[in-house]
Structures are given as structure tokens and as C-alpha cells.
Design a protein around this motif. Sequence first.
Motif, mmCIF file in Angstrom:
data_model
loop_
_atom_site.group_PDB
_atom_site.id
_atom_site.type_symbol
_atom_site.label_atom_id
_atom_site.label_comp_id
_atom_site.label_asym_id
_atom_site.label_seq_id
_atom_site.Cartn_x
_atom_site.Cartn_y
_atom_site.Cartn_z
ATOM 1 N N ALA A 1 -46.632 -23.666 16.149
ATOM 2 C CA ALA A 1 -47.357 -24.926 16.360
ATOM 3 C C ALA A 1 -46.771 -26.070 15.545
ATOM 4 O O ALA A 1 -46.901 -27.235 15.923
ATOM 5 C CB ALA A 1 -48.831 -24.745 16.007
ATOM 6 N N ASP A 2 -46.122 -25.746 14.424
ATOM 7 C CA ASP A 2 -45.599 -26.778 13.525
ATOM 8 C C ASP A 2 -44.547 -26.126 12.631
ATOM 9 O O ASP A 2 -44.156 -24.981 12.872
ATOM 10 C CB ASP A 2 -46.745 -27.375 12.688
ATOM 11 N N LEU A 3 -44.116 -26.844 11.587
ATOM 12 C CA LEU A 3 -43.127 -26.288 10.658
ATOM 13 C C LEU A 3 -43.608 -24.946 10.121
ATOM 14 O O LEU A 3 -44.801 -24.752 9.862
ATOM 15 C CB LEU A 3 -42.903 -27.226 9.468
ATOM 16 N N VAL A 4 -42.661 -24.042 9.922
ATOM 17 C CA VAL A 4 -42.950 -22.710 9.404
ATOM 18 C C VAL A 4 -42.546 -22.674 7.931
ATOM 19 O O VAL A 4 -41.434 -23.072 7.574
ATOM 20 C CB VAL A 4 -42.166 -21.630 10.170
ATOM 21 N N ALA A 5 -43.438 -22.186 7.091
ATOM 22 C CA ALA A 5 -43.138 -22.077 5.661
ATOM 23 C C ALA A 5 -42.223 -20.880 5.398
ATOM 24 O O ALA A 5 -42.338 -19.852 6.073
ATOM 25 C CB ALA A 5 -44.426 -21.917 4.871
ATOM 26 N N PRO A 6 -41.326 -20.990 4.419
ATOM 27 C CA PRO A 6 -40.551 -19.815 4.007
ATOM 28 C C PRO A 6 -41.513 -18.708 3.550
ATOM 29 O O PRO A 6 -42.628 -18.996 3.091
ATOM 30 C CB PRO A 6 -39.707 -20.327 2.829
#
Length: 153
Positions: free
Chosen positions: A51-56
Motif C-alpha cells: 500500500a505504501d513504502l515498506v520498512a526495512p
Amino acid sequence: MAINPDLAGRVYPPAEAYDVAREKIREFARAVKAEHPAHHDVDAARALGHADLVAPPTFAIIVAQRADAQLVADPESGIDFSRVVHAEQRFTHHRPIVAGDRLTAELHVDQVRAMGGGAMITTRAEISAVGAAGAAEKVATTVSSILVRGEGQ
């Protein structure tokens, strides 16, 4: 003060929620040298089905350490933070953390083991994303071990 052996089994309720923002993900990714485009570019993350940026993966440490802080600040724990050495950290992800998540963590003290004049404490943070309706979805489980050095160590 000695470490309280009765900490084992204690559960600390979720503290204030942590709102995952795009720029926080980008900052963290830069800091840990995570260069995958899904950490920096919304279109790249969406192309992978997010849905949006993926966190490490290690981003979960931010929320886990906020939960651990409750234990350290608990006057009944007997923990002197100046004597703490971080020994181990493990992550189990149930789904990716993405920008827009509102995360909380419930902290469980799983084990307190005396070691000389100090103790090894193992905690588990159950991290959940809280939706607008208040429903929680399990996101990650972190397990952390800290060594609290005794006097003279």
C-alpha cells in the motif's frame, strides 16, 4: 539494587502508538544502508503489491525499544541502564511494516536468569498495527536479551 527475579511473566501494556511515516522509513533505510527501492519510492513499493513504502525488517526495533523502555524505567525491575549490555535481538515478521501503520507493542518478560552478580533478561515485544476501528493486526514479534552487569563487573 539486584534485578527482581519476579519480573519473569510480567506483561507491560502497549504504550503510546507509533505512527509509521514515509520519511521515517526513508531515514531508517538510509541509516542501515537498505537500498531496495521499496524503502524509498512509493511507486516501487506499490509495484510489489504494498500500500505504501515498506520498512526495512529491522525497523521494528524502534517500536520494540519503546516497549523495552517501560521495563527499564520500572522501579521494581532493579535495572540500572548504565549497566545494560544488549546481547541478542531476533525478529519474526507476520507481515511487512508499511508507511501509514499505527503500531503498538505489548512487552512480555519471558525470562530472568541470574548470572554472577547480574542477570540476563529476555523480553518479547508483540507488535501490532491498530486500525481505525481499533482492531489490531499482528505485525512482528521481537525477542531481545539484555545482560545487566552486577556491581564490580
